[in-house]
Scaffold this motif. Structure first.
Motif, PDB file in Angstrom:
ATOM      1  N   THR A 315       0.841  -1.194   0.000  1.00 20.79           N
ATOM      2  CA  THR A 315       0.000   0.000   0.000  1.00 20.79           C
ATOM      3  C   THR A 315       0.874   1.241   0.000  1.00 20.79           C
ATOM      4  N   SER A 324      -4.084   7.231   0.260  1.00 19.83           N
ATOM      5  CA  SER A 324      -3.628   5.855   0.417  1.00 19.83           C
ATOM      6  C   SER A 324      -4.271   4.996  -0.651  1.00 19.83           C
ATOM      7  N   SER A 325      -3.464   4.240  -1.394  1.00 23.54           N
ATOM      8  CA  SER A 325      -4.029   3.350  -2.416  1.00 23.54           C
ATOM      9  C   SER A 325      -3.077   2.197  -2.634  1.00 23.54           C
ATOM     10  N   PRO A 326      -3.584   1.099  -3.245  1.00 21.82           N
ATOM     11  CA  PRO A 326      -2.684  -0.023  -3.515  1.00 21.82           C
ATOM     12  C   PRO A 326      -1.472   0.488  -4.303  1.00 21.82           C
TER      13      PRO A 326
END
Ligand SMILES: [Zn+2]
Length: 360
Positions: A315, A324-326
């Motif tokens: 992440t 926040s993101s993959p």
């Protein structure tokens, strides 16, 4: 059967490759031609080694460029009748290929000859692969086939687990398992080859040659499946998007890596090639993005982390804006931003600048 070549042809051109079924007379002719080219190749190698050895302690350096090699060929053709029996075109091609291969530090050559033709065909290449099959390959003019506009853009990030992670969930490409299914069989053949390897100075046994042929066949099968998967995916991506920003990934075959890593490299290489080819064929806008820092930048605000994320960290969390993101999704979006295709046009994002180049 026709299969467009793996190389990237010029815009508006397509390369087609046909398997050739050759008669025994033709085969004898091809083999003789090949033997002559191999002789020229070996002469190039010998000459280049000699010059290197000379230069080691000489104050004045001798060069061994195409001009010297051409001169060597002219002299050899004058002196040796059997060499003169073959056309000079493939022999000159062997010299050019030698120059290229030395530049790329490759060891083997597959092209036997090229012949210029005046019609729509610009050249024909005839070559033999590791399995022993002959192929004829030629380039024809291919007009672009435009597709309807979609208003959509796509960012593509390459990886090991997923060959492609994109900004559209429907267009991700999981790593195909062709390699894994055949990996065991391949390892088995490789052990067999090692066991049967002839001692130095001894002739190769039939078993050894067979094991080598099986290995080559299997490699070929995997490559074909890989290319098939790549083309199908590329077709879908190109149909659904007007512009595509893609990481300009360079394969790292030469690095000391695991089997999985090598398989991933090969899959990415084939997929990237297929995508560029397909985009050009259909007149889509494809942009290659320099891979530096694409995993460290935040796609939302453009901030860059101080340290590269450990590979286990899946992440991406931005310390500057809190987004926040993959990890791979973030990288795919960074491609879009860098290529200047980000529809949101977020402020504070690093300008694309010299990090992007058009796939020409
Ligand atoms: Zn951020």
């Amino acid at each position: 059967m026709t299969t467009p070549d793996q190389g990237s042809p010029d815009i508006g051109h397509a390369r087609y490759t046909y398997r050739l079924r050759v008669s025994s007379t033709a085969r004898t002719g091809l083999e003789a031609e090949w033997a002559r080219c191999r002789w020229v190749w070996n002469e190039c190698v010998a000459m280049s080694r000699k010059v290197h050895a000379l230069n080691r302690d000489a104050a004045e350096k001798t060069t061994c460029g195409p001009a010297q090699l051409d001169k060597m060929l002219t002299e050899a053709r004058t002196a040796m009748g059997w060499l003169r029996e073959g056309s000079s075109v493939p022999q000159q091609q062997a010299i050019r290929d030698f120059g290229k291969s030395r530049a790329k530090a490759l060891k083997d050559v597959t092209v036997v000859w090229s012949r210029e033709l005046s019609t729509a065909l610009s050249s024909v290449r005839v070559y033999q692969d590791a399995v022993g099959h002959w192929y004829g390959s030629f380039v024809v003019a291919a007009p672009a086939q435009p597709l309807p506009e979609t208003g959509a853009v796509l960012g593509v990030d390459w990886g090991v687990k997923e060959t492609a992670t994109t900004t559209s969930d429907a267009h991700n490409l999981p790593h195909p398992q062709h390699g894994r299914n055949t990996a065991q069989r391949l390892a088995c053949y490789q052990r067999m080859t090692a066991r049967r390897k002839p001692a130095k100075g001894q002739a190769a046994s039939r078993g050894y040659r067979q094991a080598r042929k099986q290995t080559a066949k299997l490699h070929k099968k995997v490559a074909r499946q890989r290319q098939d998967t790549a083309r199908k995916w590329a077709k879908r991506v190109v149909r659904d998007h007007d512009a595509i920003a893609v990481e300009d990934f360079r394969p790292r075959f030469l690095a000391k890596t695991t089997m999985a890593r090598k398989a991933a490299d090969a899959a990415i290489g084939a997929t990237k090639r297929a995508l560029i080819e397909m985009a050009r064929k259909h007149g889509r806008d494809i942009r290659l993005v320099h891979p530096a820092h694409t995993t460290m930048d935040c796609a939302t605000c453009g901030a860059r982390t101080k340290h590269a994320l450990p590979l286990a960290e899946r992440t991406y969390t931005c310390t500057a804006c809190g987004a926040s993101s993959p990890r791979d999704k973030n990288s795919a979006r960074v491609m879009l931003v860098r290529a200047g295709l980000d529809p949101a046009g977020a402020e504070g994002v690093r300008p694309p600048g010299p990090l992007v180049r058009e796939a020409a």
